[in-house]
Design a protein around this motif. Sequence first.
Motif, PDB file in Angstrom:
ATOM      1  N   ARG A  12       0.835  -1.206   0.000  1.00  0.00           N
ATOM      2  CA  ARG A  12       0.000   0.000   0.000  1.00  0.00           C
ATOM      3  C   ARG A  12       0.866   1.251   0.000  1.00  0.00           C
ATOM      4  NH1 ARG A  12      -5.290   1.131   1.223  1.00  0.00           N
ATOM      5  NH2 ARG A  12      -5.606  -1.031   1.801  1.00  0.00           N
ATOM      6  N   ASN A  13       1.738   1.355   0.950  1.00  0.00           N
ATOM      7  CA  ASN A  13       2.617   2.512   1.064  1.00  0.00           C
ATOM      8  C   ASN A  13       4.030   2.009   1.228  1.00  0.00           C
ATOM      9  OD1 ASN A  13       0.529   4.496   1.133  1.00  0.00           O
ATOM     10  ND2 ASN A  13       0.096   3.871   3.218  1.00  0.00           N
ATOM     11  N   ARG A  14       4.853   2.308   0.253  1.00  0.00           N
ATOM     12  CA  ARG A  14       6.234   1.860   0.334  1.00  0.00           C
ATOM     13  C   ARG A  14       6.963   2.676   1.396  1.00  0.00           C
ATOM     14  NH1 ARG A  14       9.018  -0.489  -3.986  1.00  0.00           N
ATOM     15  NH2 ARG A  14       7.554  -1.709  -5.159  1.00  0.00           N
ATOM     16  N   ALA A  15       7.814   2.010   2.147  1.00  0.00           N
ATOM     17  CA  ALA A  15       8.640   2.721   3.118  1.00  0.00           C
ATOM     18  C   ALA A  15       9.627   3.596   2.350  1.00  0.00           C
ATOM     19  CB  ALA A  15       9.393   1.729   3.998  1.00  0.00           C
ATOM     20  N   THR A  16       9.940   4.750   2.903  1.00  0.00           N
ATOM     21  CA  THR A  16      10.910   5.613   2.251  1.00  0.00           C
ATOM     22  C   THR A  16      12.280   4.966   2.313  1.00  0.00           C
ATOM     23  OG1 THR A  16      11.191   6.832   4.302  1.00  0.00           O
ATOM     24  CG2 THR A  16       9.638   7.734   2.718  1.00  0.00           C
ATOM     25  N   GLU A  17      13.077   5.231   1.304  1.00  0.00           N
ATOM     26  CA  GLU A  17      14.387   4.602   1.217  1.00  0.00           C
ATOM     27  C   GLU A  17      15.204   4.903   2.470  1.00  0.00           C
ATOM     28  OE1 GLU A  17      17.753   4.719  -2.096  1.00  0.00           O
ATOM     29  OE2 GLU A  17      15.700   4.720  -2.866  1.00  0.00           O
ATOM     30  N   GLY A  18      15.813   3.892   3.038  1.00  0.00           N
ATOM     31  CA  GLY A  18      16.617   4.057   4.238  1.00  0.00           C
ATOM     32  C   GLY A  18      15.808   4.020   5.520  1.00  0.00           C
ATOM     33  N   SER A  19      14.504   3.871   5.408  1.00  0.00           N
ATOM     34  CA  SER A  19      13.629   3.840   6.576  1.00  0.00           C
ATOM     35  C   SER A  19      13.527   2.419   7.119  1.00  0.00           C
ATOM     36  CB  SER A  19      12.234   4.338   6.186  1.00  0.00           C
ATOM     37  OG  SER A  19      11.328   4.144   7.238  1.00  0.00           O
ATOM     38  N   ASP A  20      13.305   2.311   8.414  1.00  0.00           N
ATOM     39  CA  ASP A  20      13.114   1.007   9.039  1.00  0.00           C
ATOM     40  C   ASP A  20      11.636   0.646   9.183  1.00  0.00           C
ATOM     41  OD1 ASP A  20      15.818   0.572   9.301  1.00  0.00           O
ATOM     42  OD2 ASP A  20      15.922   1.483  11.285  1.00  0.00           O
ATOM     43  N   ASP A  21      10.761   1.449   8.565  1.00  0.00           N
ATOM     44  CA  ASP A  21       9.324   1.192   8.669  1.00  0.00           C
ATOM     45  C   ASP A  21       8.972  -0.165   8.082  1.00  0.00           C
ATOM     46  OD1 ASP A  21       9.019   3.681   9.766  1.00  0.00           O
ATOM     47  OD2 ASP A  21       8.285   4.621   7.917  1.00  0.00           O
ATOM     48  N   TRP A  22       8.092  -0.890   8.764  1.00  0.00           N
ATOM     49  CA  TRP A  22       7.615  -2.187   8.298  1.00  0.00           C
ATOM     50  C   TRP A  22       6.473  -1.972   7.323  1.00  0.00           C
ATOM     51  CZ3 TRP A  22       8.858  -7.114   8.069  1.00  0.00           C
ATOM     52  CH2 TRP A  22       7.864  -8.039   7.794  1.00  0.00           C
ATOM     53  N   VAL A  23       6.534  -2.638   6.187  1.00  0.00           N
ATOM     54  CA  VAL A  23       5.482  -2.544   5.192  1.00  0.00           C
ATOM     55  C   VAL A  23       5.032  -3.963   4.873  1.00  0.00           C
ATOM     56  CG1 VAL A  23       4.873  -1.791   2.882  1.00  0.00           C
ATOM     57  CG2 VAL A  23       6.491  -0.465   4.212  1.00  0.00           C
ATOM     58  N   SER A  24       3.730  -4.198   4.944  1.00  0.00           N
ATOM     59  CA  SER A  24       3.188  -5.528   4.718  1.00  0.00           C
ATOM     60  C   SER A  24       2.309  -5.531   3.468  1.00  0.00           C
ATOM     61  CB  SER A  24       2.366  -5.941   5.940  1.00  0.00           C
ATOM     62  OG  SER A  24       1.803  -7.203   5.739  1.00  0.00           O
ATOM     63  N   PRO A  25       2.444  -6.537   2.619  1.00  0.00           N
ATOM     64  CA  PRO A  25       1.577  -6.623   1.441  1.00  0.00           C
ATOM     65  C   PRO A  25       0.120  -6.826   1.846  1.00  0.00           C
ATOM     66  CG  PRO A  25       3.285  -8.337   1.382  1.00  0.00           C
ATOM     67  CD  PRO A  25       3.386  -7.659   2.690  1.00  0.00           C
ATOM     68  N   GLU A  26      -0.765  -6.263   1.042  1.00  0.00           N
ATOM     69  CA  GLU A  26      -2.206  -6.386   1.253  1.00  0.00           C
ATOM     70  C   GLU A  26      -2.840  -6.862  -0.047  1.00  0.00           C
ATOM     71  OE1 GLU A  26      -4.109  -3.026   3.201  1.00  0.00           O
ATOM     72  OE2 GLU A  26      -2.112  -2.213   3.565  1.00  0.00           O
ATOM     73  N   PRO A  27      -4.025  -7.439   0.022  1.00  0.00           N
ATOM     74  CA  PRO A  27      -4.699  -7.840  -1.214  1.00  0.00           C
ATOM     75  C   PRO A  27      -4.848  -6.646  -2.160  1.00  0.00           C
ATOM     76  CG  PRO A  27      -5.820  -8.784   0.668  1.00  0.00           C
ATOM     77  CD  PRO A  27      -4.809  -7.803   1.209  1.00  0.00           C
ATOM     78  N   ALA A  28      -4.494  -6.856  -3.430  1.00  0.00           N
ATOM     79  CA  ALA A  28      -4.553  -5.778  -4.413  1.00  0.00           C
ATOM     80  C   ALA A  28      -5.950  -5.174  -4.506  1.00  0.00           C
ATOM     81  CB  ALA A  28      -4.105  -6.292  -5.777  1.00  0.00           C
ATOM     82  N   GLY A  29      -6.984  -5.995  -4.372  1.00  0.00           N
ATOM     83  CA  GLY A  29      -8.353  -5.481  -4.438  1.00  0.00           C
ATOM     84  C   GLY A  29      -8.632  -4.417  -3.393  1.00  0.00           C
ATOM     85  N   ASP A  30      -8.106  -4.602  -2.188  1.00  0.00           N
ATOM     86  CA  ASP A  30      -8.301  -3.618  -1.117  1.00  0.00           C
ATOM     87  C   ASP A  30      -7.547  -2.324  -1.417  1.00  0.00           C
ATOM     88  OD1 ASP A  30      -9.725  -5.611   0.144  1.00  0.00           O
ATOM     89  OD2 ASP A  30      -8.180  -6.029   1.658  1.00  0.00           O
ATOM     90  N   ASP A  48     -17.416  -3.202  -7.239  1.00  0.00           N
ATOM     91  CA  ASP A  48     -17.489  -4.659  -7.162  1.00  0.00           C
ATOM     92  C   ASP A  48     -16.112  -5.237  -6.846  1.00  0.00           C
ATOM     93  OD1 ASP A  48     -20.222  -4.753  -7.835  1.00  0.00           O
ATOM     94  OD2 ASP A  48     -19.733  -4.609  -9.963  1.00  0.00           O
ATOM     95  N   ARG A  49     -16.044  -6.545  -6.763  1.00  0.00           N
ATOM     96  CA  ARG A  49     -14.753  -7.225  -6.543  1.00  0.00           C
ATOM     97  C   ARG A  49     -13.805  -6.886  -7.691  1.00  0.00           C
ATOM     98  NH1 ARG A  49     -14.139 -12.583  -4.268  1.00  0.00           N
ATOM     99  NH2 ARG A  49     -13.220 -12.971  -6.303  1.00  0.00           N
ATOM    100  N   LEU A  50     -12.522  -6.862  -7.408  1.00  0.00           N
ATOM    101  CA  LEU A  50     -11.514  -6.492  -8.391  1.00  0.00           C
ATOM    102  C   LEU A  50     -11.590  -7.340  -9.653  1.00  0.00           C
ATOM    103  CD1 LEU A  50      -9.081  -4.731  -9.099  1.00  0.00           C
ATOM    104  CD2 LEU A  50      -7.644  -6.439  -7.966  1.00  0.00           C
ATOM    105  N   ASP A  51     -11.857  -8.630  -9.512  1.00  0.00           N
ATOM    106  CA  ASP A  51     -11.880  -9.507 -10.687  1.00  0.00           C
ATOM    107  C   ASP A  51     -13.028  -9.200 -11.647  1.00  0.00           C
ATOM    108  OD1 ASP A  51     -13.926 -10.566  -9.136  1.00  0.00           O
ATOM    109  OD2 ASP A  51     -13.092 -12.573  -9.044  1.00  0.00           O
ATOM    110  N   THR A  52     -13.945  -8.331 -11.233  1.00  0.00           N
ATOM    111  CA  THR A  52     -14.998  -7.855 -12.122  1.00  0.00           C
ATOM    112  C   THR A  52     -14.414  -6.916 -13.179  1.00  0.00           C
ATOM    113  OG1 THR A  52     -16.587  -7.953 -10.314  1.00  0.00           O
ATOM    114  CG2 THR A  52     -17.198  -6.590 -12.197  1.00  0.00           C
ATOM    115  N   TYR A  53     -13.331  -6.226 -12.824  1.00  0.00           N
ATOM    116  CA  TYR A  53     -12.757  -5.191 -13.673  1.00  0.00           C
ATOM    117  C   TYR A  53     -11.479  -5.601 -14.401  1.00  0.00           C
ATOM    118  CZ  TYR A  53     -15.837  -2.645 -10.538  1.00  0.00           C
ATOM    119  OH  TYR A  53     -16.913  -2.235  -9.811  1.00  0.00           O
TER     120      TYR A  53
END
Length: 92
Positions: A12-30, A48-53
Amino acid sequence: MSSNEGTVYMLRNRATEGSDDWVSPEPAGDVIADAVLEATDLDADDIDRLDTYVDSESLRAVVGEGTTESLTFAVEGHDVTITADGKISVDG
């Protein structure tokens, strides 16, 4: 960004370069639905659900495998573009 056999995942939000922030993948539809809702006057019930589009294989080629640079598809009359680096743009 990664994907498994069924669900395609994005960051969703990439951590800035050099940052120690944790970033976790989320379902693309969300992630995509939230981007559409932020950029338009649509409500969650309008989407609708992503697979509709979009086909999950096409989406996976961009955000999972990186074999395609970008993908554009329509969501309720709005063009959504996703790039291999995870950026999402929505024509408002």
